[in-house]
Design a protein around this motif. Structure first.
Motif, PDB file in Angstrom:
ATOM      1  N   LEU A   1       0.811  -1.200   0.000  1.00 25.21           N
ATOM      2  CA  LEU A   1       0.000   0.000   0.000  1.00 25.21           C
ATOM      3  C   LEU A   1       0.853   1.263   0.000  1.00 25.21           C
ATOM      4  O   LEU A   1       0.594   2.196  -0.749  1.00 25.21           O
ATOM      5  CB  LEU A   1      -0.944  -0.012   1.197  1.00 25.21           C
ATOM      6  N   GLU A   2       1.874   1.269   0.809  1.00 26.72           N
ATOM      7  CA  GLU A   2       2.754   2.437   0.862  1.00 26.72           C
ATOM      8  C   GLU A   2       3.296   2.758  -0.526  1.00 26.72           C
ATOM      9  O   GLU A   2       3.278   3.896  -0.978  1.00 26.72           O
ATOM     10  CB  GLU A   2       3.925   2.154   1.817  1.00 26.72           C
TER      11      GLU A   2
ATOM     12  N   LYS B   1       2.611   6.182  -2.972  1.00 28.52           N
ATOM     13  CA  LYS B   1       3.644   7.007  -3.592  1.00 28.52           C
ATOM     14  C   LYS B   1       3.472   7.070  -5.094  1.00 28.52           C
ATOM     15  O   LYS B   1       3.568   8.125  -5.726  1.00 28.52           O
ATOM     16  CB  LYS B   1       5.022   6.430  -3.265  1.00 28.52           C
ATOM     17  N   LEU B   2       3.206   5.898  -5.654  1.00 31.09           N
ATOM     18  CA  LEU B   2       2.989   5.792  -7.090  1.00 31.09           C
ATOM     19  C   LEU B   2       1.813   6.667  -7.512  1.00 31.09           C
ATOM     20  O   LEU B   2       1.881   7.415  -8.499  1.00 31.09           O
ATOM     21  CB  LEU B   2       2.686   4.327  -7.412  1.00 31.09           C
ATOM     22  N   ALA B   3       0.748   6.575  -6.719  1.00 25.93           N
ATOM     23  CA  ALA B   3      -0.473   7.312  -7.035  1.00 25.93           C
ATOM     24  C   ALA B   3      -0.228   8.815  -6.967  1.00 25.93           C
ATOM     25  O   ALA B   3      -0.687   9.574  -7.825  1.00 25.93           O
ATOM     26  CB  ALA B   3      -1.582   6.905  -6.068  1.00 25.93           C
ATOM     27  N   LYS B   4       0.517   9.226  -5.961  1.00 20.42           N
ATOM     28  CA  LYS B   4       0.796  10.647  -5.813  1.00 20.42           C
ATOM     29  C   LYS B   4       1.592  11.158  -7.013  1.00 20.42           C
ATOM     30  O   LYS B   4       1.305  12.225  -7.558  1.00 20.42           O
ATOM     31  CB  LYS B   4       1.590  10.878  -4.526  1.00 20.42           C
TER      32      LYS B   4
ATOM     33  N   THR C   1      -4.670   1.007  -6.951  1.00 21.98           N
ATOM     34  CA  THR C   1      -3.688   2.066  -7.143  1.00 21.98           C
ATOM     35  C   THR C   1      -4.357   3.353  -7.598  1.00 21.98           C
ATOM     36  O   THR C   1      -4.069   4.435  -7.089  1.00 21.98           O
ATOM     37  CB  THR C   1      -2.621   1.656  -8.173  1.00 21.98           C
ATOM     38  N   THR C   2      -5.255   3.232  -8.553  1.00 21.44           N
ATOM     39  CA  THR C   2      -5.979   4.411  -9.009  1.00 21.44           C
ATOM     40  C   THR C   2      -6.801   5.005  -7.864  1.00 21.44           C
ATOM     41  O   THR C   2      -6.946   6.217  -7.761  1.00 21.44           O
ATOM     42  CB  THR C   2      -6.912   4.055 -10.178  1.00 21.44           C
ATOM     43  N   PHE C   3      -7.292   4.126  -7.018  1.00 23.34           N
ATOM     44  CA  PHE C   3      -8.032   4.581  -5.844  1.00 23.34           C
ATOM     45  C   PHE C   3      -7.204   5.548  -5.004  1.00 23.34           C
ATOM     46  O   PHE C   3      -7.704   6.559  -4.524  1.00 23.34           O
ATOM     47  CB  PHE C   3      -8.436   3.365  -5.006  1.00 23.34           C
TER      48      PHE C   3
ATOM     49  N   GLU D   1      -8.032  -1.284   8.209  1.00 21.89           N
ATOM     50  CA  GLU D   1      -8.370   0.088   7.840  1.00 21.89           C
ATOM     51  C   GLU D   1      -8.070   0.331   6.366  1.00 21.89           C
ATOM     52  O   GLU D   1      -8.850   0.979   5.671  1.00 21.89           O
ATOM     53  CB  GLU D   1      -7.604   1.089   8.699  1.00 21.89           C
ATOM     54  N   ASN D   2      -6.973  -0.192   5.906  1.00 26.25           N
ATOM     55  CA  ASN D   2      -6.645  -0.053   4.486  1.00 26.25           C
ATOM     56  C   ASN D   2      -7.752  -0.614   3.613  1.00 26.25           C
ATOM     57  O   ASN D   2      -8.020  -0.116   2.530  1.00 26.25           O
ATOM     58  CB  ASN D   2      -5.345  -0.786   4.162  1.00 26.25           C
TER      59      ASN D   2
END
Lengths: 250, 250
Positions: A76-77, A81-84, A103-105, B44-45
């Motif tokens: 998730l982390e 980062k990827l998403a940002k 990821t798009t989420f 939560e994720n």
DNA sequence: CCAAAATCAATCATAATCATTCATAAGCAG
DNA sequence: CTGCTTATGAATGATTATGATTGATTTTGG
């Protein structure tokens, strides 16, 4: 104890208890751990149970968790980062297609101040888009309960009404020869079409997707820029022959 | 205790108590605090809970569930009875349009064993439809954040692809002279069109909607059968001049 | 407002579990 | 008996889950 007997025993126990630990079965049957593991893999292939770390559970959404098969919350982390990074390509006022996917989420929070219009086929994105006050159009179509994606002829038809500045897609694998792939052909069709109506398409993929090939092909690598975050030199060189690769640096 | 078991346990506990402290879970499961923390972050994720200082609470439902604050829970008992009655008109294998709304939402549990196909423009219904394993098509369109309805030209276009055996609509008011009305003209347009593609249309309304008139007219009373549960004699006589009234009797 | 207590995220070492490999044993046809 | 397949168990190194520790952050109670 015969193989079939063991299988019966395992399924029976599972039916009673909903959840079983490998060690339990080993103790009960007297077979070795290796054997029980083999049993479980086989029974899982026949969809009679779902393996989890340490044992197995009954199939069906109750105890089996989507993330196990899907790894949706795994990195998730990394995905955030990827998403940002991906969101940084979005300009004020753009019209954006967001694919269904985790990821798009994660891009959504980074879009809220950009006054964008989002079109999506992902039902899982709806709440977050709503919360962030983003103008959103849903494609409509048949609801796939497993992935929360909308697919089918109606989705296709709906897409034809739109043109996008940017299109962001998630995939299950990317590969220099086999391109971008995903398990579901219908979802692949939606992704493919969405990208054809976009001025520019990005595929978001974390490092676990490298060199993976899934059943349904979306398109060749050159159909979209690839956004990744870590990737080894050799792979990188191969990819750059085929497409533009954007690397998110820590 | 397996990881999945713990997760299930946590969610179960949370469902019962609405709120849980980390220390409680630690005591109950025997796992370490670190582990429970990890569990909570993971859950939560996946949006299955929301962490707070000291523990976790149930996620604040957005579009997935009708908001508890507004009038929707006011006459909940009444609405459920109404919904159950309405669902009794649905035959095995029917194709059904379900309007966005709290009363139609309550129909879902009563549809699950009827092998129906549901088309809806209501995002609030999605989760429930999914949970009950009902085949569902979404119309698509612009998402209205306040009501969780999809509206607009694309919704209209999508509807034209379908024909329904039955169409169930919610309204904000019904009146012998002014017909069925609702606050939003766009939503009214969707309701109107859906009903024209249905062999038979029902409007569901509890007693608070009687003689109410809202901004946007959907259609005259004779456009749909009216399903209500309590209504005075005088009103009843007036209505029956215009349309068929089905009364849900205790 | 401050200080104590509680809770937190981050890190690390350990333990449990995992997939893979290989060698052995058992069953079976020729 | 030989050669073949299949099932098994043990061993390996990799992966994953766990529990304890640290110092930072937040809440609580004056």
């Amino acid at each position: 104890m015969l193989t079939n007997e063991r299988h019966e025993y395992i399924l029976g126990l599972l039916d009673q208890k909903q959840t079983i630990k490998i060690q339990e079965i080993v103790d009960d049957t007297g077979a070795s751990e290796s054997t029980i593991r083999r049993d479980l893999t086989e029974l899982e292939n026949r969809q009679l149970l779902v393996r989890v770390f340490g044992g197995a559970v009954l199939p069906g959404r109750n105890l089996s968790e989507p993330s196990i098969s899907d790894k949706s919350t795994r990195n998730l982390e990394e995905k955030i980062k990827l998403a940002k990074y991906a969101a940084s390509f979005v300009q004020e006022g753009d019209s954006v297609f967001l694919d269904a996917g985790t990821t798009t989420f994660q891009m959504i929070p980074f879009l809220k101040d950009k006054d964008v219009v989002v079109v999506t086929n992902g039902l899982t994105l709806v709440d977050a888009l709503n919360e962030h006050g983003i103008t959103t159009y849903l494609t409509g179509g048949l609801m796939k309960s497993r992935t929360g994606a909308m697919v089918g002829s109606q989705t296709i038809q709906a897409l034809m009404n739109y043109r996008f500045d940017l299109c962001f897609l998630g995939v299950n694998g990317f590969h220099p020869d086999y391109g971008y792939t995903t398990p579901d052909p219908e979802e692949a069709a939606v992704k493919r079409l969405a990208s054809t109506y976009a001025r520019k398409t990005f595929v978001l993929a974390d490092h676990t997707k490298a060199n993976q090939v899934s059943f349904a092909k979306i398109m060749d690598l050159d159909g979209a820029d690839l956004i990744v975050n870590e990737i080894d030199r050799h792979m990188m060189e191969q990819l750059e022959k085929k497409t533009t690769v954007k690397v998110e640096k820590q």
